[in-house]
Design a protein around this motif. Structure first.
Motif, PDB file in Angstrom:
ATOM      1  N   MET A  60      -0.970   0.451   4.746  1.00 15.34           N
ATOM      2  CA  MET A  60      -0.442  -0.023   6.016  1.00 15.34           C
ATOM      3  C   MET A  60      -1.538  -0.015   7.073  1.00 15.34           C
ATOM      4  O   MET A  60      -2.491   0.770   7.009  1.00 15.34           O
ATOM      5  N   LYS A  87       1.140  -7.918   4.872  1.00 17.49           N
ATOM      6  CA  LYS A  87       1.201  -7.388   6.222  1.00 17.49           C
ATOM      7  C   LYS A  87       0.381  -8.200   7.211  1.00 17.49           C
ATOM      8  O   LYS A  87       0.652  -8.150   8.424  1.00 17.49           O
ATOM      9  N   LEU A 107       3.370  -2.512   7.404  1.00 18.33           N
ATOM     10  CA  LEU A 107       3.400  -2.086   6.006  1.00 18.33           C
ATOM     11  C   LEU A 107       3.199  -3.210   4.998  1.00 18.33           C
ATOM     12  O   LEU A 107       3.732  -4.305   5.153  1.00 18.33           O
ATOM     13  N   TYR A 109       3.952  -3.300   0.694  1.00 16.19           N
ATOM     14  CA  TYR A 109       4.778  -2.568  -0.261  1.00 16.19           C
ATOM     15  C   TYR A 109       4.659  -3.265  -1.606  1.00 16.19           C
ATOM     16  O   TYR A 109       4.222  -4.423  -1.690  1.00 16.19           O
ATOM     17  N   VAL A 124       8.705   2.109   1.598  1.00 17.13           N
ATOM     18  CA  VAL A 124       8.926   2.227   3.038  1.00 17.13           C
ATOM     19  C   VAL A 124       9.172   3.687   3.422  1.00 17.13           C
ATOM     20  O   VAL A 124       8.623   4.184   4.406  1.00 17.13           O
ATOM     21  N   ALA A 127       5.862   5.453   3.379  1.00 21.46           N
ATOM     22  CA  ALA A 127       5.038   5.104   4.538  1.00 21.46           C
ATOM     23  C   ALA A 127       5.490   5.878   5.772  1.00 21.46           C
ATOM     24  O   ALA A 127       4.660   6.382   6.550  1.00 21.46           O
TER      25      ALA A 127
END
Length: 302
Positions: A60, A87, A107, A109, A124, A127
């Motif tokens: 991220m 992102k 983020l 993923y 998520v 993060a």
């Protein structure tokens, strides 16, 4: 100054973090090292890219104001059919929130071609846990944050919002054209000639590991349904759809009904036309309503 930055980066890289203490995240108990790269300062904002896990795409971008003051957080989740996107699509939006004074976490993923559900939700959660772990570094107020997702990312944001019985510090969830019900998308995609609805149906099947919602796969699909997991300590939600887009407002109406039954408010914005996700977000007045709603949830403008 450069030496100090490098020392700080190396110190962070040496830290390990543990994924969220949930049954879902606990499937991989191996700590994930945090790595740091591309550290810079832009117009008073600090920025770096960090890893919150060991797998590809578990990273991220973080934007923060390095003045020592803990600030509310905004987590951004890109869309892309759960199978594509990056992102980088959210960079402009991330800067907007960072310029308003929030600590921003943009983020990536694992995509559905890399890992099936619930890997995306797990990412998520991981993060967010990493942001909590290093809150002091990024000036992040762990008791005051929102999660914002676009399209498939809206599904992930809403899924986090209804995971368990609330999350400490989560004050709101925003979905822009969120796919609240993969089951509804699956059904709609079977009886239409709309290529986007058909693609969304196929994408939901891929997210579920390639299986359709029957037999042994029914539990996976149930896990993907946001509204079915509503509970009274969930955070308030704001969703927005175009009236005639391929992820219609009815997706969010079910969520509003189910969360309303347990006392959690859901606001659904509907704008004319067919614009989807970030294009819809840029329709006149939509982003302004979203920013205002977030500011109200997080305690006003900074």
């Amino acid at each position: 100054m450069r030496t100090a930055v490098l020392v700080g980066a190396l110190a962070l890289a040496a830290v390990t973090v543990t994924t969220p203490a949930t049954a879902e995240a606990a499937k991989d108990p191996t700590p994930a090292p945090v790595s740091t790269s591309d550290l810079s300062t832009l117009n008073g904002l600090s920025y770096e890219t960090v890893s919150y896990g060991r797998e590809r795409r578990q990273d991220m971008d973080v934007w923060w104001t390095a003045d020592g003051t803990p600030r509310p957080g905004v987590f951004l989740i890109h869309g892309g059919w759960w199978s594509s996107g990056d992102k980088r699509q959210m960079t402009t939006i991330a800067r907007e929130y960072a310029d308003e004074g929030y600590a921003v976490f943009n983020l990536n993923y694992r995509l559905s071609g890399q890992a099936a559900w619930p890997a995306q939700r797990t990412d998520v959660l991981s993060a967010i846990q990493t942001a909590r772990k290093h809150a002091a570094r990024w000036g992040f107020d762990v008791k005051n944050f929102v999660v914002v997702g676009f399209s498939a990312g809206g599904h992930l944001a809403a899924s986090v919002g209804t995971y368990g019985d609330g999350m400490n510090g989560l004050k709101g969830v925003v979905g822009l054209s969120p796919i609240v019900s993969p089951l509804r998308a699956y059904t709609d995609g079977a009886v239409t000639t709309d290529p986007y609805k058909r693609k969304l149906r196929a994408s939901a099947i891929q997210l579920a590991g390639g299986c359709e919602p029957k037999g042994r796969c029914s539990r996976i699909w149930a896990s993907m349904e946001v509204a079915w997991h509503a509970s009274r300590h969930d955070a308030p939600m704001l969703t927005a759809h175009s009236a005639d887009e391929f992820v219609p407002p009815v997706q969010s109406q079910l969520l509003k009904q189910m969360l309303g039954q347990v006392g959690v408010p859901v606001t659904v914005i509907t704008t004319p036309g067919t614009a989807h996700s970030s294009a819809m977000y840029r329709q006149p007045g939509v982003s302004e309503q979203v920013h205002q709603w977030i500011a109200e949830r997080l305690g006003g403008q900074l």
